[in-house]
Scaffold this active site. Sequence first.
Site, PDB file in Angstrom:
ATOM      1  N   GLY A  46       0.835  -1.197   0.000  1.00  0.00           N
ATOM      2  CA  GLY A  46       0.000   0.000   0.000  1.00  0.00           C
ATOM      3  C   GLY A  46       0.868   1.243   0.000  1.00  0.00           C
ATOM      4  O   GLY A  46       2.008   1.222   0.474  1.00  0.00           O
ATOM      5  N   GLN A  51       2.736  10.063   1.294  1.00  0.00           N
ATOM      6  CA  GLN A  51       4.056   9.412   1.283  1.00  0.00           C
ATOM      7  C   GLN A  51       4.882   9.814   0.066  1.00  0.00           C
ATOM      8  O   GLN A  51       6.093   9.600   0.049  1.00  0.00           O
ATOM      9  CB  GLN A  51       3.904   7.881   1.324  1.00  0.00           C
ATOM     10  N   CYS A  94       5.767  -0.159   6.948  1.00  0.00           N
ATOM     11  CA  CYS A  94       5.389   1.030   6.184  1.00  0.00           C
ATOM     12  C   CYS A  94       6.574   1.447   5.326  1.00  0.00           C
ATOM     13  O   CYS A  94       7.713   1.470   5.812  1.00  0.00           O
ATOM     14  CB  CYS A  94       5.011   2.149   7.154  1.00  0.00           C
ATOM     15  N   LEU A  95       6.316   1.803   4.068  1.00  0.00           N
ATOM     16  CA  LEU A  95       7.402   2.187   3.165  1.00  0.00           C
ATOM     17  C   LEU A  95       8.094   3.466   3.640  1.00  0.00           C
ATOM     18  O   LEU A  95       9.227   3.731   3.248  1.00  0.00           O
ATOM     19  CB  LEU A  95       6.873   2.366   1.737  1.00  0.00           C
ATOM     20  N   HIS A 136      -4.593   1.064   7.764  1.00  0.00           N
ATOM     21  CA  HIS A 136      -3.242   1.658   7.810  1.00  0.00           C
ATOM     22  C   HIS A 136      -3.155   2.828   6.824  1.00  0.00           C
ATOM     23  O   HIS A 136      -2.663   3.907   7.168  1.00  0.00           O
ATOM     24  CB  HIS A 136      -2.221   0.559   7.471  1.00  0.00           C
ATOM     25  N   GLU A 137      -3.664   2.620   5.602  1.00  0.00           N
ATOM     26  CA  GLU A 137      -3.548   3.661   4.570  1.00  0.00           C
ATOM     27  C   GLU A 137      -4.443   4.862   4.868  1.00  0.00           C
ATOM     28  O   GLU A 137      -4.043   6.005   4.646  1.00  0.00           O
ATOM     29  CB  GLU A 137      -3.858   3.089   3.180  1.00  0.00           C
ATOM     30  N   HIS A 140      -2.858   7.248   7.153  1.00  0.00           N
ATOM     31  CA  HIS A 140      -1.891   8.152   6.504  1.00  0.00           C
ATOM     32  C   HIS A 140      -2.575   9.450   6.062  1.00  0.00           C
ATOM     33  O   HIS A 140      -1.980  10.521   6.128  1.00  0.00           O
ATOM     34  CB  HIS A 140      -1.295   7.497   5.253  1.00  0.00           C
TER      35      HIS A 140
HETATM   36 NI    NI Z   1       2.366   3.179   5.595  1.00  0.00          NI
END
Ligand code: NI
Length: 173
Positions: A46, A51, A94-95, A136-137, A140
């Site tokens: 994701g 991000q 998480c990226l 999670h997304e 963000h």
């Molecule tokens: Ni993330």
Amino acid sequence: MSLRKILLHPDPRLKKACEPVGDIDAGLRKLADDMLETMYDAPGVGLAAPQVGKVLRLFVMDFSAKESEPDPRVLFNPRFSWLSEELNTHEEGCLSIPDIYEDVTRSERVRMVYQNIDGVEVEEEFEGLGATCVQHELDHLDGKLFIDYLSAIKRGMITKKMKKLKKELARDT
Ligand code: NI
């Protein structure tokens, strides 16, 4: 399509509440395509617009199993219409916080209303990895990271590690 740079924690742009998107035009579809390419390249399941430095309510994901066909998804202006009371704990990463994995407890199932890539509003239920991923997304888009669910001590240790990593990366370039 082109790769976008993924912001690393800590970054003030990852802490902002994102703006709803208006008409889903060619520019937004290009951003979504770039985000998908960036996510697959990373690789991750994701990626949310903040991000890549865009303070917009949009995220992309693909939580299909590695051995199955890709299932790229784009969600504009997502919101929950229902969250199950039953909870589930999954290990998350998480990226924007590479190589850190911690257990987070969230609703086991959720229903989400969003606009798809064609601008059509749909409602969809997610469970398992999909439910974890959309929660999670969506966090963000409200400036929240999965480490915000951890203790202040643990979060502080992770943030310190990330600051060090960012310094090392800056030195490499
Ligand atoms: Ni993330």
